[in-house]
Write an enzyme that holds these catalytic residues in place. Sequence first.
Site, PDB file in Angstrom:
ATOM      1  N   LYS A   1      -0.605   1.951   1.010  1.00 15.47           N
ATOM      2  CA  LYS A   1       0.592   1.101   0.447  1.00 15.47           C
ATOM      3  C   LYS A   1       0.753   1.294  -0.764  1.00 15.47           C
ATOM      4  O   LYS A   1       2.105   0.579  -0.740  1.00 15.47           O
ATOM      5  CB  LYS A   1       0.688  -0.466   1.229  1.00 15.47           C
ATOM      6  CG  LYS A   1       0.280  -0.214   2.351  1.00 15.47           C
ATOM      7  CD  LYS A   1       1.359  -0.707   3.916  1.00 15.47           C
ATOM      8  CE  LYS A   1       1.445  -0.560   4.807  1.00 15.47           C
ATOM      9  NZ  LYS A   1       0.172  -0.011   5.803  1.00 15.47           N
TER      10      LYS A   1
HETATM   11  C1  LIG Z   1      -0.327   0.354   6.930  1.00 10.43           C
HETATM   12  C2  LIG Z   1      -1.509   1.086   7.222  1.00 10.43           C
HETATM   13  C3  LIG Z   1      -1.178   1.645   8.643  1.00 10.43           C
HETATM   14  C4  LIG Z   1      -0.946   2.011   9.268  1.00 10.43           C
HETATM   15  O1  LIG Z   1       0.650   3.620   8.515  1.00 10.43           O
HETATM   16  P1  LIG Z   1       2.314   3.054   9.183  1.00 10.43           P
HETATM   17  O2  LIG Z   1       3.552   3.412   8.267  1.00 10.43           O
HETATM   18  O3  LIG Z   1       2.635   1.580   9.495  1.00 10.43           O
HETATM   19  O4  LIG Z   1       2.614   4.085  10.618  1.00 10.43           O
HETATM   20  C5  LIG Z   1      -2.756   2.950   8.965  1.00 10.43           C
HETATM   21  N1  LIG Z   1      -3.471   2.656   7.875  1.00 10.43           N
HETATM   22  C6  LIG Z   1      -4.082   1.671   7.326  1.00 10.43           C
HETATM   23  C7  LIG Z   1      -5.262   1.595   6.191  1.00 10.43           C
HETATM   24  C8  LIG Z   1      -2.488   0.248   6.916  1.00 10.43           C
HETATM   25  O5  LIG Z   1      -2.596  -0.540   6.318  1.00 10.43           O
END
Ligand SMILES: *Cc1c(COP(=O)(O)O)cnc(C)c1O
Length: 496
Positions: free
Chosen positions: A115
């Site tokens: 993120k």
């Molecule tokens: C948010 C997240 C995901 C999923 O990503 P999306 O964009 O919601 O599909 C996968 N792995 C981790 C560690 C995340 O924080």
Amino acid sequence: MNYVSTRGMTVAAHGLHSADAIKKGLADDGGLFMPAELPLVSADEICQMSKMTYPERAAHILGKFLTDYPAEQLLADCRAAYDESSFVGGAAPLHKLNDTVHVMELWHGPTCAFKDMALQIMPKLLSGALRITGEKRTAFILVATSGDTGKAALEGYADVDQVKIMVYYPVDGVSRMQKLQMATQRGENVSVCAIKGNFDDAQTGVKQIFSDSNAADALDANGYFFSSANSINWGRLVPQIAYYFSAYCDLLASGEIKAGEAVNFSVPTGNFGNIFAGYLAKEMGLPVKRFLCASNKNNILTDFLKTGVYDRNRDFYTTMSPSMDILISSNLERLLYLKTGCEATAAYMRSLNETGRYEIDAQTHRAITESFTGYFCDEEETEAVIRRTFDTYRYVVDPHTAVGLSAAEQYLAESSDTETKMIVDSTASPYKFASAVCRALNGSAPDDEFEALDVLSQTTGTPIPGPLAALREKEVRFTEVIAASEMLSRTLNEAK
Ligand SMILES: *Cc1c(COP(=O)(O)O)cnc(C)c1O
């Protein structure tokens, strides 16, 4: 470049530019913003980009979408956001597992999850949007999180001028490490509050506040307006397109592939934001054969890609990859919009809202499965992959990344397509989910989260990331727990 809503509201007529789309987050008709057309990247450009640094690559891609932002500002912002001081060891480095599989590590940022790739730059894009639109009010960013988004948004927006941020998380729905990361957040403009309930309750509460016109008026009277940091916001998505190009450029630069050669990506998926950013890169001209949509036991997307039916009327499981425990993948709406247009998309979303289900026609299904294949893996297999990957390659992965690796293994076994390079997105540091990784490797884990960090480090001979080790010393600032029904009044109180 103009932006339109996936549900058809004709915003282009009013000249809605990227700055407005980033400021607003959600279109007035409830749809998501999309650029009116997709910019292209030529094969020559990709070769040029392979000689650039990560911040330069990111600024190049951002500039194609954010045409109302000054190019020099975007470059300066990318240099600041992806600096070595926040992304220790680089922004999106590749780790070669074998001749076919390369892992793209997206978790070198300050909160140890992918993120950060978007949320380190997004506050700068929002500040730019406030400048460009002449906005005098303060942006009030409201976030519902299942763990990773909350901390990454807090870290990105802490002490940013003309911004206030409030994060709601489900009191029993996040890991202890995630809770501690949020509860110790620094910054004068941040606020964190747990709610009694699960993530859906938090998300529903936030959505209700966003669509409450009385709440908007009350905020406006106090000099605030609501904005969002979730992946429904275009400003979250566009920085993610950059690392798909970057991974390709790295393989090109190291001679692993030749110019024009297609690659595959496997993406651990929850809200469909990350994988959709990859698909946009492909639509812009990046040579990609296939995207593997990797799910955990909550395999609603695997079923959708197999059958063309999206049906959320099913059991919800809590897994060791909690950031993918999700039954409504919001960004799928953007893919439907690209493939079927806004009228059909609006109808699908109405159906999802009313019955929890929709079904796409055979032609749309074919168009989608030309680029996407769905795979899932259960808890046992997730642990087995973590163990196998360490035993075979001495490489430690977190449970989300393990789900992506499992999809890659399943695809390679099925297709024998080992000639095509496979890039697996690694979305979190194994230390962010240290207990789960310890259990997978050792069969047991200490009760204490910090002890788990130490055990994982001893077991694997890898260092504990600085930001997680530092949590031990941090003072807890936020301990408040409220009922979901109190979210509105609590929010309004914060915006005084
Ligand atoms: C948010 C997240 C995901 C999923 O990503 P999306 O964009 O919601 O599909 C996968 N792995 C981790 C560690 C995340 O924080």
